[in-house]
Design an enzyme around this catalytic site. Structure first.
Site, short mmCIF file in Angstrom:
data_model
loop_
_atom_site.label_atom_id
_atom_site.label_comp_id
_atom_site.label_asym_id
_atom_site.label_seq_id
_atom_site.Cartn_x
_atom_site.Cartn_y
_atom_site.Cartn_z
N HIS A 80 0.82 -1.22 0.00
CA HIS A 80 0.00 0.00 0.00
C HIS A 80 0.85 1.26 0.00
O HIS A 80 0.38 2.35 0.34
CB HIS A 80 -1.00 -0.01 1.16
CG HIS A 80 -2.22 -0.82 0.81
ND1 HIS A 80 -2.14 -2.16 0.56
CD2 HIS A 80 -3.51 -0.47 0.62
CE1 HIS A 80 -3.35 -2.61 0.25
NE2 HIS A 80 -4.20 -1.61 0.28
N ASP A 139 -5.70 4.78 10.17
CA ASP A 139 -7.11 4.84 9.76
C ASP A 139 -7.54 3.60 8.99
O ASP A 139 -8.72 3.26 8.95
CB ASP A 139 -7.34 6.03 8.83
CG ASP A 139 -7.30 7.33 9.58
OD1 ASP A 139 -7.43 7.30 10.80
OD2 ASP A 139 -7.15 8.38 8.92
N GLU A 255 -9.74 13.79 14.70
CA GLU A 255 -9.22 14.04 13.37
C GLU A 255 -10.00 15.22 12.78
O GLU A 255 -10.93 15.74 13.41
CB GLU A 255 -9.37 12.81 12.45
CG GLU A 255 -8.34 11.74 12.72
CD GLU A 255 -8.19 10.73 11.59
OE1 GLU A 255 -8.78 10.92 10.50
OE2 GLU A 255 -7.47 9.73 11.80
C1 LIG Z 1 -5.83 3.44 1.84
C2 LIG Z 1 -4.62 3.74 2.69
C3 LIG Z 1 -4.79 4.27 3.95
C4 LIG Z 1 -3.69 4.55 4.74
N1 LIG Z 1 -3.90 5.06 5.99
C5 LIG Z 1 -2.85 5.32 6.78
C6 LIG Z 1 -3.03 5.83 8.08
O1 LIG Z 1 -4.15 6.09 8.51
N2 LIG Z 1 -1.94 6.07 8.85
C7 LIG Z 1 -0.69 5.80 8.40
O2 LIG Z 1 0.27 6.00 9.13
N3 LIG Z 1 -0.48 5.33 7.17
C8 LIG Z 1 -1.53 5.09 6.35
N4 LIG Z 1 -1.32 4.62 5.09
C9 LIG Z 1 0.05 4.46 4.63
C10 LIG Z 1 0.57 3.10 5.05
O3 LIG Z 1 0.78 3.06 6.42
C11 LIG Z 1 1.90 2.83 4.41
O4 LIG Z 1 1.75 2.95 3.03
C12 LIG Z 1 2.38 1.44 4.80
O5 LIG Z 1 3.71 1.35 4.49
C13 LIG Z 1 1.61 0.42 4.04
O6 LIG Z 1 1.81 -0.83 4.63
P1 LIG Z 1 2.02 -2.06 3.71
O7 LIG Z 1 1.93 -3.24 4.57
O8 LIG Z 1 1.14 -2.06 2.53
O9 LIG Z 1 3.55 -1.79 3.31
P2 LIG Z 1 4.27 -1.89 1.91
O10 LIG Z 1 3.75 -0.86 1.00
O11 LIG Z 1 4.26 -3.28 1.44
O12 LIG Z 1 5.75 -1.50 2.37
C14 LIG Z 1 6.03 -0.19 2.83
C15 LIG Z 1 7.53 -0.07 3.16
O13 LIG Z 1 7.83 -0.88 4.27
C16 LIG Z 1 8.76 -1.88 3.92
N5 LIG Z 1 8.31 -3.09 4.61
C17 LIG Z 1 7.18 -3.79 4.42
N6 LIG Z 1 7.10 -4.79 5.31
C18 LIG Z 1 8.20 -4.69 6.08
C19 LIG Z 1 8.70 -5.43 7.18
N7 LIG Z 1 8.04 -6.48 7.69
N8 LIG Z 1 9.88 -5.05 7.72
C20 LIG Z 1 10.57 -3.99 7.24
N9 LIG Z 1 10.15 -3.27 6.20
C21 LIG Z 1 8.98 -3.61 5.63
C22 LIG Z 1 8.72 -1.97 2.41
O14 LIG Z 1 9.93 -2.44 1.86
C23 LIG Z 1 8.43 -0.54 2.03
O15 LIG Z 1 9.61 0.24 2.07
C24 LIG Z 1 -2.39 4.33 4.26
C25 LIG Z 1 -2.20 3.82 2.99
C26 LIG Z 1 -3.31 3.52 2.20
C27 LIG Z 1 -3.10 3.00 0.82
#
Ligand SMILES: Cc1cc2nc3c(=O)[nH]c(=O)nc-3n(C[C@H](O)[C@H](O)[C@H](O)COP(=O)(O)OP(=O)(O)OC[C@H]3O[C@@H](n4cnc5c(N)ncnc54)[C@H](O)[C@@H]3O)c2cc1C
Length: 494
Positions: A80, A139, A255
């Site tokens: 994400h 969120d 918020e």
């Molecule tokens: C619809 C939506 C709502 C969101 N709402 C919020 C919110 O309310 N608050 C907020 O803070 N953020 C929010 N985000 C942002 C979100 O927290 C970040 O994009 C987060 O990184 C997504 O998590 P993911 O598991 O999809 O990570 P990914 O996109 O898969 O990875 C993100 C980063 O973390 C690294 N990574 C992934 N897993 C690990 C691991 N286990 N160890 C070390 N590194 C790792 C990846 O290499 C990359 O650099 C939102 C994003 C979206 C799309």
């Protein structure tokens, strides 16, 4: 430009025949590993790897470390990210969703231990079965624990409990050297603090231990509308500060978002009420003088937990508590909306919108989001420049957040970067559109974001981009190794 697909360099490719794991190594089915929620940067890795164990994850990193071709590794949580942070051009992408497990431990200090690839929604459900929950939440719950900790995990509870990273007690990590380490604020603390908000640069979280508190069964969820940004920010700051002196019990969630002052269901008033019947209450605006001039309204969104059933409180006393708090606030009295919902429904509130947006094809479209941290001292100037001097009067198709938090609640020494201010705001433009050609091209939206940032810089407004949603930084990579052709191609985008 609909998306950027970066080419692979065949001469860098390895057969991966020396990587012996029980899990899967996919060399051809790479679509998932080459994309993310942002959907405007696509970089193809050599392989998408699903380790069967933490040892296999460590073996994969050892393998990359030993390679002589500059092989990079990226952990992928739920993908994400916005701008390719979990992608590895010609490298290895590790699917963290393949390592799962959640254990709730109740005791003097209660906590949950969750594998890095677990989604928050599953962590929440497991904890609620025991009547507990982590105190602070993003969120959106369909992101992984490990991915969230690389950023911060910010939401409406951050003002009270800090971001998610402030509630981590211990981490299990595989470092860039392929070493397995346990770290906490007292043991291996350098690694622990580096990992929190570390953008995946210091290692891979395989397990996180997160503090638990008693969970409420339900909450009162309230939205209040303002026509004056000064009153809106003043009241938000008043509410987040109630807890600092412990003088008074305030709300549990705060918020706020900016709303176009029109009857548009997506960008305007339609964002505020909980039912369509409540829309007619906006008729009151016709009798308010400021309506003619201000193209925006402001919605303060708060929630109050019902106490747990052990100390049952009647609906009547919840009304009294909320009304006492609302009496301090300067919102338009006719424009307050509230409902009582189960705690799970409240925390998972974005999911219903996700389902709707998926049906419309908007979830799958490009999302050049812009997300900033802004010191309190600059928030009104930012509002003037960002909202009144640009073409945001038609909205961005999704939420335009503006809400404050307290620096004191953020864990100190962590990698995450925030403004030098006791109170700072999260300001975000969460753009949702139809995919092109029906909707705008990502390139145009990226330009709009860049124009906004340029305007803010010229007006000397200080801000920090919050990396999960940043559009300026090219994708993170776990280690320093980068394939130069990938960087070159990316620099033409950002
Ligand atoms: C619809 C939506 C709502 C969101 N709402 C919020 C919110 O309310 N608050 C907020 O803070 N953020 C929010 N985000 C942002 C979100 O927290 C970040 O994009 C987060 O990184 C997504 O998590 P993911 O598991 O999809 O990570 P990914 O996109 O898969 O990875 C993100 C980063 O973390 C690294 N990574 C992934 N897993 C690990 C691991 N286990 N160890 C070390 N590194 C790792 C990846 O290499 C990359 O650099 C939102 C994003 C979206 C799309």
């Amino acid at each position: 430009m609909d998306s950027i697909i970066l080419p692979s360099m065949d001469n860098n490719k390895l057969p991966l025949s020396n990587l012996h794991i029980q899990g899967s190594i996919s060399l051809s089915n790479l679509a998932l590993a080459s994309s993310d929620f942002g959907n405007f940067i696509h970089r193809s890795p050599q392989a998408f790897i699903q380790p069967a164990s933490v040892d296999e994850l460590a073996a994969t990193i050892h393998y990359a470390e030993a390679s002589s071709s500059g092989l990079t590794v990226a952990a992928r949580g739920n993908g994400h990210s916005i701008s390719g942070q979990a992608q590895a051009c010609d490298g290895l992408v590790i699917d963290m969703r393949s390592l799962r497990g959640i254990e709730v431990c109740l005791g003097e200090v209660s906590y949950v231990e969750a594998c890095g690839g677990e989604l928050w929604i599953d962590v929440l459900k497991a904890c609620l079965r025991e009547g507990y929950a982590p105190p602070s939440w993003p969120d959106y719950l369909y992101i992984t624990v490990g991915g969230t900790l690389q950023n911060a995990g910010v939401g409406g509870q951050t003002f009270k409990y800090g971001p998610v990273i402030s509630n981590v007690l211990q981490l299990e990590v595989v470092t860039g050297r392929g070493e397995f380490c346990t770290c906490s604020p007292t043991s291996n603390k350098e690694l622990f603090f580096a990992m929190l908000g570390g953008l995946g640069q210091f290692g891979i979280v395989t397990k996180a231990r997160i503090l638990l508190v008693r969970a409420p069964e339900k909450v009162r969820w309230i939205r209040m509308v303002y026509d004056d940004v000064g009153k809106f920010t003043r009241d938000q700051e008043l509410l987040i500060n109630l807890h600092v002196d412990n003088a008074e019990e305030g709300f549990d969630y705060v918020e706020g978002f900016v709303v176009c002052n029109t009857d548009d269901p997506v960008n305007g008033w339609g964002q505020v009420p909980f039912t369509s019947a409540e829309m007619q209450r906006f008729d009151v605006l016709a009798s308010l003088p400021p309506r003619t001039t201000n193209p925006f309204l402001y919605c303060l969104e708060v929630a109050k937990h019902y106490p747990s059933s052990l100390h049952a409180q009647s609906r009547h006393s919840m009304d009294e508590v909320v009304e006492a708090l609302q009496r301090k606030l300067g919102y338009i009295p006719e424009l307050t909306f509230n409902r009582d919902v189960a705690y799970l429904e409240f925390l998972n509130r974005v999911h219903a919108q996700e389902q709707m947006l998926r049906e419309l094809g908007m979830w799958q479209a490009p999302h050049p989001w812009l997300c900033l941290f802004v010191p309190k001292s600059d928030i009104l100037a930012l509002h003037k420049v960002m909202f009144l001097q640009t073409n945001l009067t038609n909205g961005v198709g999704g939420p335009m957040h503006m809400y404050p938090m307290l620096k004191i609640k953020w864990i100190s020494h962590a990698s995450v970067v925030t403004p030098e201010a006791e109170v700072f705001y999260l300001v975000s433009l969460l753009r949702f559109n139809f995919p092109p050609p029906r909707g705008p091209k990502a390139e145009r939206l990226l330009l709009e974001n860049n124009n906004i940032l340029g305007l803010l810089q010229r007006a000397n407004i200080s801000f920090k981009t919050f990396d999960p949603l940043a559009i300026l930084a090219p994708g993170q990579s776990i280690f320093a190794r980068q394939n130069s052709h990938c960087l070159k191609a990316l620099s033409s985008v950002t």
